[in-house]
Design a protein around this motif. Sequence first.
Motif, short mmCIF file in Angstrom:
data_model
loop_
_atom_site.label_atom_id
_atom_site.label_comp_id
_atom_site.label_asym_id
_atom_site.label_seq_id
_atom_site.Cartn_x
_atom_site.Cartn_y
_atom_site.Cartn_z
N PRO A 45 -18.21 -14.00 -1.29
CA PRO A 45 -19.38 -12.74 -0.10
C PRO A 45 -18.15 -11.81 1.03
O PRO A 45 -18.56 -10.49 0.40
CB PRO A 45 -19.71 -13.39 1.14
N ASP A 46 -16.93 -11.77 0.33
CA ASP A 46 -16.08 -10.50 1.82
C ASP A 46 -15.87 -10.34 0.59
O ASP A 46 -15.16 -8.99 1.41
CB ASP A 46 -14.74 -12.06 2.11
N ALA A 47 -15.86 -10.55 -1.04
CA ALA A 47 -14.84 -9.99 -1.85
C ALA A 47 -15.59 -8.24 -2.28
O ALA A 47 -15.69 -7.22 -2.45
CB ALA A 47 -14.33 -10.21 -2.76
N VAL A 48 -17.17 -8.92 -1.74
CA VAL A 48 -17.89 -8.11 -2.72
C VAL A 48 -18.70 -6.83 -0.95
O VAL A 48 -19.11 -5.58 -1.75
CB VAL A 48 -19.05 -9.54 -2.69
N HIS A 49 -18.46 -7.70 -0.12
CA HIS A 49 -18.68 -6.98 1.06
C HIS A 49 -17.87 -5.90 1.07
O HIS A 49 -18.33 -4.31 1.60
CB HIS A 49 -18.46 -7.48 2.32
N ARG A 50 -16.49 -6.25 1.27
CA ARG A 50 -15.07 -4.55 0.84
C ARG A 50 -15.48 -3.81 0.07
O ARG A 50 -15.61 -2.58 -0.07
CB ARG A 50 -14.22 -5.92 0.92
N SER A 51 -16.19 -4.40 -1.26
CA SER A 51 -16.22 -3.63 -2.28
C SER A 51 -17.24 -2.28 -2.22
O SER A 51 -17.13 -0.70 -2.03
CB SER A 51 -16.56 -3.97 -3.71
N VAL A 52 -18.79 -3.64 -1.65
CA VAL A 52 -19.48 -2.60 -1.40
C VAL A 52 -19.35 -1.03 -0.17
O VAL A 52 -20.00 -0.26 0.02
CB VAL A 52 -21.33 -3.42 -1.07
N GLY A 103 -23.73 -13.43 6.53
CA GLY A 103 -22.34 -13.11 6.72
C GLY A 103 -22.02 -12.16 6.19
O GLY A 103 -21.82 -10.90 6.92
N LEU A 104 -22.42 -11.86 5.11
CA LEU A 104 -22.24 -10.68 4.10
C LEU A 104 -23.33 -9.36 4.20
O LEU A 104 -23.39 -8.53 4.05
CB LEU A 104 -22.73 -11.20 2.27
N ARG A 105 -24.49 -10.32 4.85
CA ARG A 105 -26.18 -9.27 5.10
C ARG A 105 -25.51 -8.47 6.08
O ARG A 105 -26.14 -7.71 6.55
CB ARG A 105 -27.17 -10.18 4.94
N ARG A 106 -25.39 -8.97 7.58
CA ARG A 106 -24.61 -8.87 8.67
C ARG A 106 -23.69 -7.26 8.73
O ARG A 106 -23.48 -6.47 9.20
CB ARG A 106 -24.05 -9.61 9.47
N ASN A 107 -22.30 -7.74 7.15
CA ASN A 107 -21.44 -7.03 7.34
C ASN A 107 -21.65 -5.71 6.63
O ASN A 107 -21.49 -4.78 7.52
CB ASN A 107 -20.25 -7.65 6.88
#
Length: 387
Positions: free
Chosen positions: A82-89, A119-123
């Motif tokens: 999730p953290d990697a996907v968040h950073r990329s998007v 957490g990913l949704r909120r970020n």
Amino acid sequence: MPTLAASEVERTLLRANRQIRAGRTPHPSDTDWTVRKGTVWLRRPSAVVDFYQFWFRTRGCTFDRGGQCSMCNYGVGPEIDPDAVHRSVAARIASVPEGSLIYLSPSGSLFDEREVPAGLRRNLLRSVARRRPVGFTFETRPEFCSPRLLDEVQSFLPGAAVACHLGVESWDPDKRRRCHLKRTPTACYETAARELRARRIAPIANITLGGLGLSPAEAYEDTLATIRGTRAARFAIQMLFPLSAKQGSLLGWAHEQGLWEPPSLWLLIRALRTATVEAYAADEAGDLSLSWYNPQVGEVVTARPDSCPVCRPMLIDTLKAFALTPSADSLGEAARWDRCGCRSRAERDLTEDQGGYQERLEAIAARWTEMSGQPPRFTGDTGTARG
């Protein structure tokens, strides 16, 4: 007359859809997002704005894995970081100009925490909020439209016009369950629409034209009945999706077998005009919208809503005009068209007795049972096309 029980046909089609999807190429782990840019008419405030549609990678739609949604091929992928996907998007969202309209969606439902961790949704919502969008739209299943999650979206985007897409497909529960393989009851959509409206989030009904097993006449009548139903349930926008045949979907397999054809563009034009004049003056922009009416044919989409080379360019231009100003007047050129016979043929399709969808669904199930020992054919990646 049908010879198999409806429940057995449904079980067979669900099994078929799961097996067809088993051959899809997973989403590549090095591609975390896809974006499409366009312009749309935003109703409130009334303006034409830049529109950025983001799809981000997840493990895949939970309901897809169960064989639901005969038309979809959203795909699956490996488990995500999730953290990697968040950073990329987030890095790509950061380049969107302020004041745009942003659409953000995973393969399935933004609110399904089996697919999109909280957490990913909120970020991602924080990243969208930083762009100060004039509007924000997302899609989820109505089962997940809880007050808690809707309040969360509003807390991140208090100044934006927020809208939520719900995949209604058909207002007829039998057609929704059997033709689209969606088991969500109508009451669930009604409840979700009420919860959305209570928070000033506009509910958008995604409505299909041309479901599995439906004749042109059945498809046309079902789409109109669905628009009437979602209007009665106070959906803000009724968005039409004329269906295409896509690799990795039961609908695409049925097309390969000669058991289903996409609806014609003329059928779409007629449905739009009828549904518009039922509720609005000819020059009044109404509550209809449309999407995926002109996909590119290739490895993913193998057949699309179409017409002949003479009238197709006019129809596509007419539909583009309607998308920006959804009024009956925007369809005027199509109403006056007489340079080919496509419109007349589409009208005849609405009067011919072609039997009922139950028999056609049974024929599709029987063909699958006959061929189930053979592996399904795939020619490429399924991509993320919905409609």
